[in-house]
Design an enzyme around this catalytic site. Structure first.
Site, PDB file in Angstrom:
ATOM      1  N   GLU A  70       0.894  -1.280  -0.045  1.00 39.92           N
ATOM      2  CA  GLU A  70       0.085   0.066  -0.030  1.00 39.92           C
ATOM      3  C   GLU A  70       0.929   1.367  -0.131  1.00 39.92           C
ATOM      4  OE1 GLU A  70      -4.134  -1.574   1.790  1.00 39.92           O
ATOM      5  OE2 GLU A  70      -2.425  -1.401   3.407  1.00 39.92           O
ATOM      6  N   GLU A  84      -4.163 -10.426   0.323  1.00 44.72           N
ATOM      7  CA  GLU A  84      -4.981 -10.390   1.496  1.00 44.72           C
ATOM      8  C   GLU A  84      -6.481 -10.609   1.080  1.00 44.72           C
ATOM      9  OE1 GLU A  84      -4.551  -6.672   3.547  1.00 44.72           O
ATOM     10  OE2 GLU A  84      -2.515  -6.545   3.376  1.00 44.72           O
TER      11      GLU A  84
END
Length: 983
Positions: free
Chosen positions: A420, A496
């Site tokens: 991220e 994820e």
């Protein structure tokens, strides 16, 4: 710039550090090593303006300072009591300081450490000395005997300094200044507690002249020939490598090809070797394996692998990110015991000892760089370092330090650039450098969906429908056909998915079917392994786990840090038990038509030779027969069809429900579990008795004063409530629609379903009795159930009959008719009753033993189970709906008082779900920690005909349509019966 500012200029510098040695592989050798772990003198200053003058001077008086363990995180000092040095703070993506890179606040907590040590008398006089820090958060400078060695950033990576010139015989003084915030903090926004300090080990290493500084083991495997090729590159020209188990002796840089057993996560074969020079011997643990991306698939040793993975933060509820070797080993054993085969080291490299254990025990590893800039998302990625050339050196530094440290670990099959961090040329530079330095491992990064510089297509929280499209290589196109074509040529990994926050995650089975259906979908990593709760105690000593906001943080993200498959104390959650079943590497199914057990081996490499297969037949949960099933060896990916054994087929037919369960268990002890440990199981019903018949009418009710008697039941004539059944006094039952919202109910990308429930007033329903009629052989109670301020309602009729064939049994048929607009699924649909708190033992025949909901029920097996009421509760860090048992045919509550009264038996037609709690759903809803829950003088029984599923909307997809509970007219029947007290 003043001298004061100049001294600390490195804190806000883009540079990753000064005076550091070049990165290298992590290894131990026979050269002397002096551990500097232990108690250090410590002082915490609130900022650089309050630092101690000349603290690095060897003669500085530090006797008034605190003692602090190294390694440790200084904010965790004092836990489980109040923190002594500052306090932990949790944010998910918000930077806890103004976003002004590379500057950080002047109120920058700074820890000053001092440690005296004596150089051993036998410490060699030749060679050099290296001071090694395994991890310091977030920025630090080092002095030895008053000489400044350098400074460094990159918290979760090792840093080494040349200490040779400053080291003295006898007494030495090491001084370290650690700043909580630095320019490096902008690269370390990793969804965890902000903690500081020297949190990994420190050591002084002797480096002998002509010794080993660095080496790179290349151990490839050719699956077509069964041959392994070994080459070890070393910076010492006279280094030699010996591998006794392979009868190899090589010079550094030479290659040899020999027959070997390959290393895989299922068969972690390691060969012991030695790398030696004239002055040093380094032990090697060599695993032969080859990783490649071919024809759109991720292959190891020529085979597609399926990742049954978890994301793993380093966490301990008492010590924060400082973990012992025993804790790391405990985690790995738990992972293996729950069929987990892969770890993504989110979002930084772990302690190198963890990777050594992964080599030994067998786990695929995606090793992730210490990089996340997620906080820039909130500023529209403005000033994000990923595309700023001033940060290029820091990005490359972090990547190179990880790769160089871990390059010899066979368990590491992919490098990850970080998490991220948006997009930008610095990320591409990291990928390019890594491809050049280590072309034998693919590169991963999720944050840039174009995937132009990585080797796998990675996403997080793609829902089931999108995952299916990606599996078919039919994902939505972008505006760049060339990039679309490239991306569709790559294997797909969900780095994820299935956010394991609180009760859940739901929908795991549906994801796994997609992974097994589409070769391109090569599994993924559940978020995440452990709840990051911090152990705390109330004033009276009751223990709970703290989360964001519990330490007075002005900016925090609450309990979003509690999103693991294990609780903070490492007790498995129901989510981990569910995941174990969903990803089990052997599928056992039972074909009743052909009387065959079908064993499919889903291992990528291992056969079933390490397993035994046991069968057990139960009649209404009582064992009627058992034995061992003779299953031939089944190779990875193959299937065997095994006829039922004679002992099973000869069992007499029962008069009750019969179930057959076949389990695959370890045949022998392993390093991670004992013989008999269950790896997989399958179950099916063999016979079913006739459905329970509810008589249309029964014993006529009689009215006396304000009570109505119906069989063994006594009802209030005005409210229609059942107040006594035999000797048992009780409240209810009456319609129940509410549950204490789960984390997944509360959060959601498309809005909070719990907010809809609350807006409709489902948590504050009023029950208006419209009529109580005693007619014929039944008692009928009609009510209108609604919330204040709305005209929507549930018109509800309770029809009670006394069963003439079963003394003490009443049947309750509930008819529910929605009135008005109900544009959302219900939390639950059932009835709730309360009995005295002494009814503390529950036995049931149905699914169990753990909790289960419509989309989290794969691990629940049908049998006879029992528990006390405490054992039926799941202690989620943030209290919420929990503890429902599913597929129940009957459940019995028994009085555990010294002189018990009749038990209560609840019967299904055919099945129901139930929960039994020492507090109400409203109590659960109001609680913020487990210690807020106080036992009442009642036990609350909820019997449900329907429940809303769980999903993972806290950071993922919501409840799939087939697991939602629609609002519609419904009728269900439940039996209530007195039972003889349990013996």
């Amino acid at each position: 710039m003043t001298a004061h500012r100049a001294e600390h200029a490195y804190v806000e510098d883009h540079s990753p550090g000064t005076g550091r040695l070049a990165p290298r592989a992590a290894f131990t050798s026979d050269a002397p090593r002096l551990s500097l772990d232990g108690d250090w003198r410590f002082r915490l200053a609130p900022g650089t303006h309050a630092l101690t003058d000349c603290f690095e001077d060897p003669g500085h008086d530090d006797t008034g300072w605190h003692l602090l363990a190294v390694p440790s995180c200084w904010q965790m000092s004092g836990v489980p009591g109040p923190p002594v040095h500052g306090a932990p703070a949790y944010t998910n993506l918000v930077f806890p300081f103004p976003v002004d890179p590379p500057r950080v606040p002047d109120t920058n907590p700074t820890g000053e450490y001092r440690r005296e040590f004596a150089l051993p008398e036998d410490w060699p006089a030749d060679g050099s000395a290296t001071l090694r820090f395994e991890g310091v958060d977030s920025c630090f400078a080092v002095w030895l005997n008053g000489v400044r060695l350098g400074d460094g950033k990159g918290s979760r990576l090792p840093t080494e300094f040349d200490a040779t010139a400053a080291l003295r015989p006898g007494r030495n003084v090491l001084a370290v200044r650690v700043h909580q915030w630095s320019a490096g903090s902008y690269l370390e926004d990793q969804d965890m507690w902000w903690l500081s300090g020297i949190f990994r080990s420190v050591a002084l290493l002797h480096r002998p002249a002509a010794g080993v500084r660095d080496y790179f083991v290349h151990a490839d495997y050719d699956h077509r020939t069964g041959l392994g090729t070994l080459r070890v590159d070393c910076d010492s020209p006279d280094a030699r490598i010996t591998v006794p188990g392979l009868r190899l002796g090589l010079a550094a840089g030479e290659s040899a090809t020999v027959p070997v057993e390959p290393w895989t996560a299922e068969t972690p074969r390691l060969y012991d070797g030695v790398l030696s020079t004239g002055t040093e011997r380094v032990p090697l643990r060599i695993g032969f394996r080859t990783v490649s991306v071919e024809n759109g698939l991720l292959l190891v040793n020529g085979r597609r692998i399926l990742l049954r993975g978890v994301n793993r933060h380093e966490w301990d509820p008492d010590t924060g990110r400082t973990l012992s070797l025993a804790t790391m080993l405990h985690d790995i054993r738990m992972m293996k015991q729950h069929n987990i085969n892969a770890v993504r080291t989110s979002h930084y490299p772990p302690d190198s000892a963890f990777l050594e254990l992964c080599d030994e025990y067998g786990l695929w590893v995606v090793d992730e760089c210490d990089l996340e800039t997620h906080g820039f998302f909130l500023t529209g990625w403005r000033d994000n370092p990923s595309d700023d050339p001033r940060w290029r050196e820091a990005y490359l530094d972090r990547m190179s330090r990880m790769v160089e440290r871990d390059k010899n670990r066979p368990s590491v099959i992919m490098w990850s650039l970080g998490n991220e961090s948006g997009t930008g040329q610095n990320l591409r530079a990291m990928a390019d450098w890594t491809h050049t330095r280590d072309p034998g491992r693919p590169v991963h990064y999720e944050g840039d969906w174009d995937s132009g510089y990585v080797d796998v297509y990675s996403r997080m929280y793609a829902d089931h429908a999108e995952t299916d499209r990606i599996g078919r290589r039919a994902e939505d196109p972008t505006t760049d056909p060339a990039l679309d074509e490239h991306r569709r040529s790559l294997p797909f990994v969900l780095c994820e998915y299935a956010h394991a926050m609180g009760n859940g995650p739901g929908g795991l089975s549906e994801y796994q079917r997609l992974f097994e259906q589409h070769p391109r979908c090569q599994g993924g990593f559940v978020w995440e392994w452990i709840d990051h709760g911090i152990r705390q105690r109330t004033a009276d000593g009751e223990e709970f786990f703290a989360y964001g906001g519990d330490f007075g943080e002005p900016v925090h993200d609450g309990n979003f840090v509690a999103d693991g498959l294990v609780f903070p104390d490492r007790v498995p959650s129901p989510g981990l038990v569910e995941y174990k079943k969903v990803v089990e590497p052997v599928r056992v199914t039972i074909d009743t038509a052909t009387r065959t057990v079908v064993v499919h081996n889903g291992h990528d490499f291992a056969g079933t030779g390490h397993l035994r297969f046991l069968w057990r037949v139960e009649d209404e949960g009582v064992t009627a027969g058992e034995g061992e099933l003779s299953v031939p060896h089944v190779a990875g990916g193959a299937t065997a069809f095994v006829p039922w054994p004679d002992d099973l087929t000869k069992l007499p037919d029962p008069a009750v429900e019969r179930w057959l369960t076949v389990s695959a268990v370890l045949a022998e002890d392993t390093s991670w579990a004992d013989a008999g440990h269950e790896v997989a199981w399958g179950q099916t019903m063999l016979t079913s008795p006739p459905a329970v018949q509810v008589p249309p009418t029964g014993i006529a009710p009689t009215t006396t004063g304000r009570y109505v008697e119906l069989g063994a039941g006594v009802f209030d004539a005005y409210s229609g409530s059942l107040v006594r059944l035999g000797e048992l006094t009780l409240d209810g039952p009456r319609l129940d629609l509410w549950r204490a919202p789960t984390d997944n109910d509360l959060r959601g990308w498309r809005g909070s379903v719990a907010a809809q429930w609350r807006a409709a007033g489902l948590h504050r329903l009023e029950h208006k009795v419209l009529a109580v009629d005693s007619d014929g052989g039944a008692l009928t109670v009609r009510t209108r159930v609604a919330a204040a301020g709305t005209d929507t309602a549930m018109m509800t009729a309770y029809r009670w009959t006394a069963d003439p064939t079963h003394r003490g049994r009443l049947w309750l048929t509930v008819q529910v008719e929605p009135v008005g607009e109900w544009p959302f699924p219900l939390p639950r649909l059932g009835v709730r009753a309360a009995v005295p708190a002494s009814y503390d033992t529950v036995t049931w025949f149905g699914a169990g033993p753990g909790e289960a909901y419509p989309d989290t029920c794969a691990a629940a097996r049908v049998s006879r189970h029992s528990s006390d009421v405490t054992g039926l509760q799941t202690p989620y860090v943030y209290p919420q709906e929990n503890g429902s048992r599913a597929g129940v045919r009957w459940a019995r509550l028994d009085d555990t008082a010294p002189e018990p009264t009749d038990g209560l038996l609840v019967l299904g037609t055919p099945h129901f779900a139930f929960s039994v709690r020492p507090w109400t759903s409203e109590d659960l809803d109001a609680a913020r920690h487990s210690t807020d829950l106080v036992r009442r003088d009642r036990v609350y029984l909820t019997v449900d005909t329907g429940l809303q599923g769980i999903g993972s909307a806290s950071c993922g997809p919501g409840v799939l349509p087939q697991f939602q509970l629609p609002t519609r007219p419904t009728t269900f029947t439940i039996g209530w019966q007195t039972a003889v007290p349990a013996s």
